[in-house]
Design an enzyme around this catalytic site. Structure first.
Site, PDB file in Angstrom:
ATOM      1  N   GLY A  91       5.527  10.072  -2.899  1.00  0.00           N
ATOM      2  CA  GLY A  91       5.682   8.857  -3.705  1.00  0.00           C
ATOM      3  C   GLY A  91       6.460   7.782  -2.977  1.00  0.00           C
ATOM      4  O   GLY A  91       6.945   7.984  -1.863  1.00  0.00           O
ATOM      5  N   GLY A  93       9.298   6.279  -1.991  1.00  0.00           N
ATOM      6  CA  GLY A  93      10.723   6.594  -1.938  1.00  0.00           C
ATOM      7  C   GLY A  93      11.575   5.404  -1.548  1.00  0.00           C
ATOM      8  O   GLY A  93      12.793   5.423  -1.678  1.00  0.00           O
ATOM      9  N   ARG A  94      10.923   4.387  -1.006  1.00  0.00           N
ATOM     10  CA  ARG A  94      11.665   3.167  -0.644  1.00  0.00           C
ATOM     11  C   ARG A  94      10.764   1.956  -0.759  1.00  0.00           C
ATOM     12  O   ARG A  94      10.916   0.988  -0.021  1.00  0.00           O
ATOM     13  CB  ARG A  94      12.179   3.280   0.783  1.00  0.00           C
ATOM     14  CG  ARG A  94      11.100   3.592   1.794  1.00  0.00           C
ATOM     15  CD  ARG A  94      11.582   3.294   3.181  1.00  0.00           C
ATOM     16  NE  ARG A  94      10.646   3.804   4.164  1.00  0.00           N
ATOM     17  CZ  ARG A  94      10.800   3.626   5.455  1.00  0.00           C
ATOM     18  NH1 ARG A  94      11.835   2.945   5.897  1.00  0.00           N
ATOM     19  NH2 ARG A  94       9.930   4.112   6.301  1.00  0.00           N
ATOM     20  N   LYS A 114       8.508  -2.728   1.028  1.00  0.00           N
ATOM     21  CA  LYS A 114       8.956  -1.512   1.706  1.00  0.00           C
ATOM     22  C   LYS A 114      10.396  -1.733   2.167  1.00  0.00           C
ATOM     23  O   LYS A 114      10.667  -2.712   2.861  1.00  0.00           O
ATOM     24  CB  LYS A 114       8.035  -1.266   2.902  1.00  0.00           C
ATOM     25  CG  LYS A 114       8.194   0.062   3.598  1.00  0.00           C
ATOM     26  CD  LYS A 114       6.943   0.314   4.424  1.00  0.00           C
ATOM     27  CE  LYS A 114       7.114   1.391   5.444  1.00  0.00           C
ATOM     28  NZ  LYS A 114       5.862   1.606   6.204  1.00  0.00           N
ATOM     29  N   ASP A 126      17.797   7.146   1.790  1.00  0.00           N
ATOM     30  CA  ASP A 126      18.525   5.961   1.319  1.00  0.00           C
ATOM     31  C   ASP A 126      17.666   4.853   0.723  1.00  0.00           C
ATOM     32  O   ASP A 126      18.194   3.870   0.204  1.00  0.00           O
ATOM     33  CB  ASP A 126      19.400   5.406   2.450  1.00  0.00           C
ATOM     34  CG  ASP A 126      18.585   4.889   3.621  1.00  0.00           C
ATOM     35  OD1 ASP A 126      17.335   4.927   3.549  1.00  0.00           O
ATOM     36  OD2 ASP A 126      19.196   4.449   4.619  1.00  0.00           O
ATOM     37  N   GLY A 127      16.339   4.980   0.822  1.00  0.00           N
ATOM     38  CA  GLY A 127      15.471   3.965   0.224  1.00  0.00           C
ATOM     39  C   GLY A 127      15.396   2.672   1.012  1.00  0.00           C
ATOM     40  O   GLY A 127      14.802   1.703   0.574  1.00  0.00           O
ATOM     41  N   ASP A 253      -1.002  11.300   3.080  1.00  0.00           N
ATOM     42  CA  ASP A 253      -0.399  10.208   2.303  1.00  0.00           C
ATOM     43  C   ASP A 253      -0.498   8.883   3.043  1.00  0.00           C
ATOM     44  O   ASP A 253      -0.225   7.832   2.473  1.00  0.00           O
ATOM     45  CB  ASP A 253       1.072  10.514   1.967  1.00  0.00           C
ATOM     46  CG  ASP A 253       1.886  10.897   3.194  1.00  0.00           C
ATOM     47  OD1 ASP A 253       1.485  11.840   3.901  1.00  0.00           O
ATOM     48  OD2 ASP A 253       2.915  10.253   3.459  1.00  0.00           O
ATOM     49  N   ASN A 254      -0.890   8.941   4.318  1.00  0.00           N
ATOM     50  CA  ASN A 254      -1.072   7.715   5.092  1.00  0.00           C
ATOM     51  C   ASN A 254      -2.551   7.435   5.347  1.00  0.00           C
ATOM     52  O   ASN A 254      -2.895   6.722   6.277  1.00  0.00           O
ATOM     53  CB  ASN A 254      -0.319   7.804   6.423  1.00  0.00           C
ATOM     54  CG  ASN A 254       1.188   7.757   6.222  1.00  0.00           C
ATOM     55  OD1 ASN A 254       1.670   7.263   5.203  1.00  0.00           O
ATOM     56  ND2 ASN A 254       1.929   8.282   7.176  1.00  0.00           N
ATOM     57  N   ASP A 263       0.735   2.114   7.366  1.00  0.00           N
ATOM     58  CA  ASP A 263       1.971   2.705   7.876  1.00  0.00           C
ATOM     59  C   ASP A 263       2.034   2.777   9.401  1.00  0.00           C
ATOM     60  O   ASP A 263       1.594   3.734  10.024  1.00  0.00           O
ATOM     61  CB  ASP A 263       2.231   4.079   7.253  1.00  0.00           C
ATOM     62  CG  ASP A 263       2.924   3.938   5.902  1.00  0.00           C
ATOM     63  OD1 ASP A 263       3.213   2.796   5.519  1.00  0.00           O
ATOM     64  OD2 ASP A 263       3.176   4.959   5.235  1.00  0.00           O
TER      65      ASP A 263
HETATM   66  P1  AMP Z   1       6.275   7.290   5.705  1.00  0.00           P
HETATM   67  O1  AMP Z   1       6.704   8.115   6.870  1.00  0.00           O
HETATM   68  O2  AMP Z   1       6.848   5.888   5.712  1.00  0.00           O
HETATM   69  O3  AMP Z   1       4.812   7.298   5.477  1.00  0.00           O
HETATM   70  O4  AMP Z   1       6.964   7.960   4.432  1.00  0.00           O
HETATM   71  C1  AMP Z   1       6.721   9.285   4.014  1.00  0.00           C
HETATM   72  C2  AMP Z   1       7.478   9.541   2.742  1.00  0.00           C
HETATM   73  O5  AMP Z   1       8.887   9.481   2.956  1.00  0.00           O
HETATM   74  C3  AMP Z   1       7.201   8.567   1.617  1.00  0.00           C
HETATM   75  O6  AMP Z   1       7.279   9.266   0.409  1.00  0.00           O
HETATM   76  C4  AMP Z   1       8.337   7.582   1.756  1.00  0.00           C
HETATM   77  O7  AMP Z   1       8.602   6.898   0.549  1.00  0.00           O
HETATM   78  C5  AMP Z   1       9.479   8.486   2.120  1.00  0.00           C
HETATM   79  N1  AMP Z   1      10.530   7.790   2.875  1.00  0.00           N
HETATM   80  C6  AMP Z   1      10.514   7.407   4.179  1.00  0.00           C
HETATM   81  N2  AMP Z   1      11.664   6.810   4.523  1.00  0.00           N
HETATM   82  C7  AMP Z   1      12.446   6.784   3.421  1.00  0.00           C
HETATM   83  C8  AMP Z   1      13.760   6.300   3.138  1.00  0.00           C
HETATM   84  N3  AMP Z   1      14.518   5.703   4.052  1.00  0.00           N
HETATM   85  N4  AMP Z   1      14.217   6.467   1.873  1.00  0.00           N
HETATM   86  C9  AMP Z   1      13.480   7.063   0.923  1.00  0.00           C
HETATM   87  N5  AMP Z   1      12.242   7.547   1.129  1.00  0.00           N
HETATM   88  C10 AMP Z   1      11.724   7.416   2.362  1.00  0.00           C
HETATM   89 MG    MG Z   2       3.517   6.568   4.318  1.00  0.00          MG
END
Ligand code: AMP
Ligand code: MG
Length: 486
Positions: A91, A93-94, A114, A126-127, A253-254, A263
């Site tokens: 989901g 997360g940020r 983002k 940390d979002g 998820d990507n 992404d």
């Molecule tokens: P990504 O690698 O950007 O495709 O992210 C994969 C997952 O990790 C997704 O659910 C993102 O929302 C979560 N995520 C990545 N970085 C952060 C962050 N700094 N804080 C919270 N969630 C994160």
């Molecule tokens: Mg992603």
């Protein structure tokens, strides 16, 4: 709740049709927002007044700290296979979906942020996001768009004025991105795992309506949806391959249902041609290596097919058989797009027999590989050879006898230099130049980013004085490694 005065007529298709996947949420406050880069052309395409986005209210909208009038930002739920391992709850997360809007051409577009702060999907993280990676996504996604590759777009990056703790302390930022939707294979996985077939059907109908409308009138709409996604992904990955693009993190998820690239974390453009090129520090097994990308896409699409089985046929065996057959169309479609693209890169005439063309292509790839030729400038130099100046191209190879033999056979086919120049870019986001620009951006200087964007916006037009932007990295740049956890 505070609202801003920038008026954008948002609608909430995703949140209203799929409330089970949409968690109303708001961005965390931003102490000192400062606009780093704004995409005026994209704002215009969206019918948004770019100058309004530059105002304090605009910056609050672009960071998610205040909610535009009439908008209901949500964090989207999804699951996903990451490097083959299944995570049932990823989901946003940020990130936040602010809402959808209709652009000037009548297309529905997501406005998504983002780095906008923690959400219930943050899983202890940390979002937040740092300036470097958000500017990186801005630069590379806009370059991909200019190169003709379907992709999410970047509207703006706003520095938050907040420090973000990574390996070192970095300045924080929020990226505002635009996409035809953020539906992922992982969205379907999340719903399929919940076992709610009614919701699954609603999600599939939503996807058909937004991205694959022809499927609605097919005999088996959900099978047609699947085949349409297979075709879109086959085309997408073929385009990546033709440009030497390595996505780096092709987790489910990507992978988007729309067929847009999403992404830009550990992505990179290959320089010396080598199918086993890997740049991401965490991809130790080479799962997402350049040459594995088509196979990785098929693997992801198989996971997508699994989620759709209950909609394909009441009889499970029959559903599986239908899905397997449809997945088989990836190969044909991929080879058609890749083959046509490669022929154009070599300037080969249309009427040329396929077997002859493929033989010539394969021999060239072998030569490029053996001499570690830079993929992008190598093809551009071949274009010059088509105009009679073969020396720059010849100079890239070790085995001149083999190259001259190949050139003679290729020249005899009267390659089309104009087609080659339309197909082979001069400028791609060179890894060393991107890093240089991001370092400067992190220190608050956006000059190099703007210079880079300037050439990347017209990647096929060779410009005097921009030779540095067309050249591969100097040897002392070394082996390029990208990092996740951005
Ligand atoms: P990504 O690698 O950007 O495709 O992210 C994969 C997952 O990790 C997704 O659910 C993102 O929302 C979560 N995520 C990545 N970085 C952060 C962050 N700094 N804080 C919270 N969630 C994160
Ligand atoms: Mg992603």
């Amino acid at each position: 709740m505070t609202t801003t005065s920038v008026t954008i007529p948002f609608i909430h298709r995703f949140a209203s049709e799929l409330p089970e996947l949409a968690l109303p949420w708001q961005g965390e406050d931003v102490p000192d927002p400062r606009l780093l880069v704004l995409n005026d052309a994209l704002a215009d395409e969206l019918g948004i007044d770019a100058d309004a986005l530059r105002t304090p209210d605009g910056l609050r909208l672009l960071t998610g700290t205040t909610v535009p009038a009439g908008a209901t930002p949500v964090a989207q739920a999804y699951a996903g296979h990451q490097f083959g391992g299944y995570s049932p709850r990823l989901g946003d997360g940020r990130a936040l979906l602010i809402g959808e809007l209709t652009d000037r051409e009548g297309r529905l577009r997501d406005l998504h942020l983002k780095g906008s702060g923690r959400t219930p999907f943050s899983r202890g993280a940390d979002g937040r996001a740092a300036v470097g990676p958000m500017v990186r996504e801005y630069v590379v996604s806009e370059a991909m768009h200019a190169l003709g590759v379907p992709t999410t777009r970047a509207l703006a990056v706003v520095a938050t004025g907040r420090q973000v703790q990574r390996e070192t302390v970095l300045p924080g930022a929020v990226l505002a991105r635009v996409a035809s939707s953020h539906l992922r294979v992982g969205t379907f996985q999340y719903v399929a795992a919940a076992g709610d077939v009614e919701l699954l059907r609603r999600l599939a109908d939503h996807a058909i309506e937004r991205h694959h409308r022809a499927a609605a009138s097919a005999e088996r709409p959900y099978l047609a949806l699947f085949e349409s996604v297979v075709a879109a992904q086959a085309d997408l990955v073929a385009r990546w391959m033709l440009l030497g693009f390595v996505h780096g993190v092709m987790n489910t998820d990507n992978m988007k249902i729309s067929g847009e690239t999403i992404d830009y974390g550990p992505c990179a453009f290959m320089e010396a041609f080598a199918p086993d090129s890997v740049f991401s520090s965490i991809d130790v097994g080479g799962r997402y290596a350049y040459g594995n990308q088509p196979a990785a896409a098929v693997w992801n699409l198989a996971r997508f097919a699994e989620t759709l089985l209950p909609l394909l046929d009441e009889d499970q065996d029959r559903a599986v058989a239908l899905a397997v057959e449809s997945l088989g169309t990836f190969d044909t479609r991929y080879r058609a797009t890749y083959g046509t693209g490669l022929r154009a890169k070599l300037g080969l005439p249309e009427g040329l027999e396929d077997a002859v063309a493929m033989q010539l292509c394969e021999e060239l790839l072998t030569l490029l590989h053996e001499s570690h030729v830079d993929w992008t400038s190598g093809f551009r130099a071949l274009g010059r050879a088509a105009r009679g100046d073969a020396e720059p191209f010849r100079g890239l190879f070790v085995d001149l006898v083999a190259v001259d033999g190949w050139l003679a056979r290729w020249r005899a086919l009267a390659p089309d230099a104009a087609l080659m120049d339309r197909t082979n870019p001069v400028y791609i986001p060179r890894n060393h130049l991107v890093e240089e620009a991001l370092d400067a951006a992190t220190s608050g200087d956006m000059t190099a980013v703007h210079e880079l964007m300037d050439v990347l916006q017209n990647p096929y037009d060779e410009r005097p004085g921009k030779e540095r932007h067309a050249a591969p990295a100097p040897v002392d740049f070394g082996r390029y490694t990208t990092y996740c956890g951005t």
